[in-house]
Design an enzyme around this catalytic site. Structure first.
Site, short mmCIF file in Angstrom:
data_model
loop_
_atom_site.label_atom_id
_atom_site.label_comp_id
_atom_site.label_asym_id
_atom_site.label_seq_id
_atom_site.Cartn_x
_atom_site.Cartn_y
_atom_site.Cartn_z
N ALA A 66 11.73 23.34 14.76
CA ALA A 66 10.96 24.55 15.02
C ALA A 66 11.51 25.64 14.11
O ALA A 66 12.67 25.59 13.71
CB ALA A 66 11.10 24.95 16.48
N GLY A 111 12.50 19.78 16.39
CA GLY A 111 11.06 19.53 16.50
C GLY A 111 10.56 18.45 15.54
O GLY A 111 9.53 17.83 15.79
N GLU A 114 11.30 15.29 17.26
CA GLU A 114 10.38 15.25 18.42
C GLU A 114 8.96 14.88 17.99
O GLU A 114 8.26 14.16 18.70
CB GLU A 114 10.42 16.61 19.14
CG GLU A 114 11.79 16.83 19.78
CD GLU A 114 11.99 18.24 20.31
OE1 GLU A 114 11.89 19.19 19.50
OE2 GLU A 114 12.23 18.40 21.51
N GLU A 134 19.76 21.06 18.61
CA GLU A 134 19.50 22.33 19.30
C GLU A 134 20.73 22.92 19.99
O GLU A 134 20.87 24.13 20.08
CB GLU A 134 18.35 22.18 20.30
CG GLU A 134 16.97 22.11 19.66
CD GLU A 134 16.53 20.71 19.29
OE1 GLU A 134 17.39 19.80 19.27
OE2 GLU A 134 15.33 20.51 19.04
#
Ligand code: CAA
Length: 262
Positions: A66, A111, A114, A134
């Site tokens: 992200a 992300g 993911e 993260e």
């Protein structure tokens, strides 16, 4: 359709979506996620698309996570909304009725991992690195990583990766069962396309039923999963694809699937 943060191309029934913010290592900002959401709707609506491939622009990253610059200033409520939005886009990948292959050509972090986890399987370049870093940012994965990684490789391996935030090379990811196959960077897309073409030539009805049975079965008990399989098997059996596939076997020729139920 005009997109700024992704590219989409379709060839021989295979759609390729390329994350296209190479200067930010293809990090997922809101604009990219919104475009990806629209592109996935288009793919879902287009019956001529048989397989989807996801990859990253440039030779350095699939998706480096992200967009940290965008998420750094979020309030708790905004963070929840951000995670919901990211999850809903990523859920669209998992819910597509066609096979989706992640071609991980570089960093797939946070992300990015993911996103790859929502695909049906992952092929990676030897030079790629994956992980959920993260905790290094004082966060946890927010786009499904705590759930999909533990379901795929087991909770103990997932916890080690999530707690440490360790970034691992493609070969190690393959050993863990996160990545299916590893290729040199030059050979990656060729290998992905070869598999995509072989899937595009299969019966759409059977691939859809197989995906549905595996995915739904993972979220339920064995007896229910086996029932889902029986129903899928029965639906395939009445499709023109099964009629063609079985007849082609008897006639000793290659089947030509139309992808229709009847
Ligand atoms: N968000 C925003 N920008 C990013 C980014 C990210 N996730 N990752 C890289 N970039 C940007 C960098 O800021 C840099 O931009 P500038 O040139 O404008 O400074 C550019 O991309 C190139 O990056 P680096 O100079 O850092 O490249 P490097 O080769 O030295 O390092 C890297 C590469 C190891 C991938 C490093 O960029 C990195 O650690 N990136 C962050 C990875 C990360 O923590 N991802 C998780 C994000 S949080 C998340 O994803 C939450 C969630 O679950 C939804």
């Amino acid at each position: 359709m005009d997109f700024e943060n992704i590219l989409i191309g379709v060839e021989e029934g295979i759609a390729t979506i390329t994350f296209n913010r190479p200067k930010a290592l293809n990090a997922l900002n809101s604009a990219l996620l919104a475009e990806l959401s629209r592109a996935l709707d288009n793919v879902a609506d287009d019956e001529d698309i048989r397989v989807l491939v996801l990859t990253g622009a440039g030779d350095k990253a699939f998706v480096a996570g992200a967009d940290i610059k965008e998420l750094a200033a979020l309030t708790a409520l905004q963070a929840k909304r951000f995670a919901q939005k990211g999850q809903s886009v990523i859920n669209k990948i998992a819910a597509l009725p066609i096979p989706v292959i992640a071609a991980v050509n570089g960093y797939a972090l946070g992300g990015g991992t993911e996103m790859a986890l929502a695909c049906d399987f992952i092929y990676a370049a030897e030079s790629a690195n994956m992980g959920l870093p993260e905790t290094t940012l004082g966060l946890i994965p927010g786009f499904g990583g705590t759930q999909r990684l533990s379901r795929l490789i087991g909770s103990n391996q997932a916890k080690e990766l999530i707690y440490t935030g360790k970034i691992i090379p493609a070969r190690e990811a393959q050993t863990l069962g996160l990545v299916n196959q590893v290729f040199s960077a030059e050979l990656l897309m060729g290998a992905v396309m070869e598999t995509a073409r072989s899937l595009a030539a299969k019966g759409r009805v059977s691939l859809r039923a197989a995906k549905e049975a595996v995915n739904s079965g993972l979220d339920t008990d064995l007896a229910t999963g086996l029932k889902i399989e029986q129903d899928g098997f029965a639906i395939c059996m009445i499709s023109t694809d099964a009629e063609e596939g079985t007849r082609a076997f008897i006639e000793k020729r290659k089947p030509v699937f139309k992808g229709r139920l009847s």
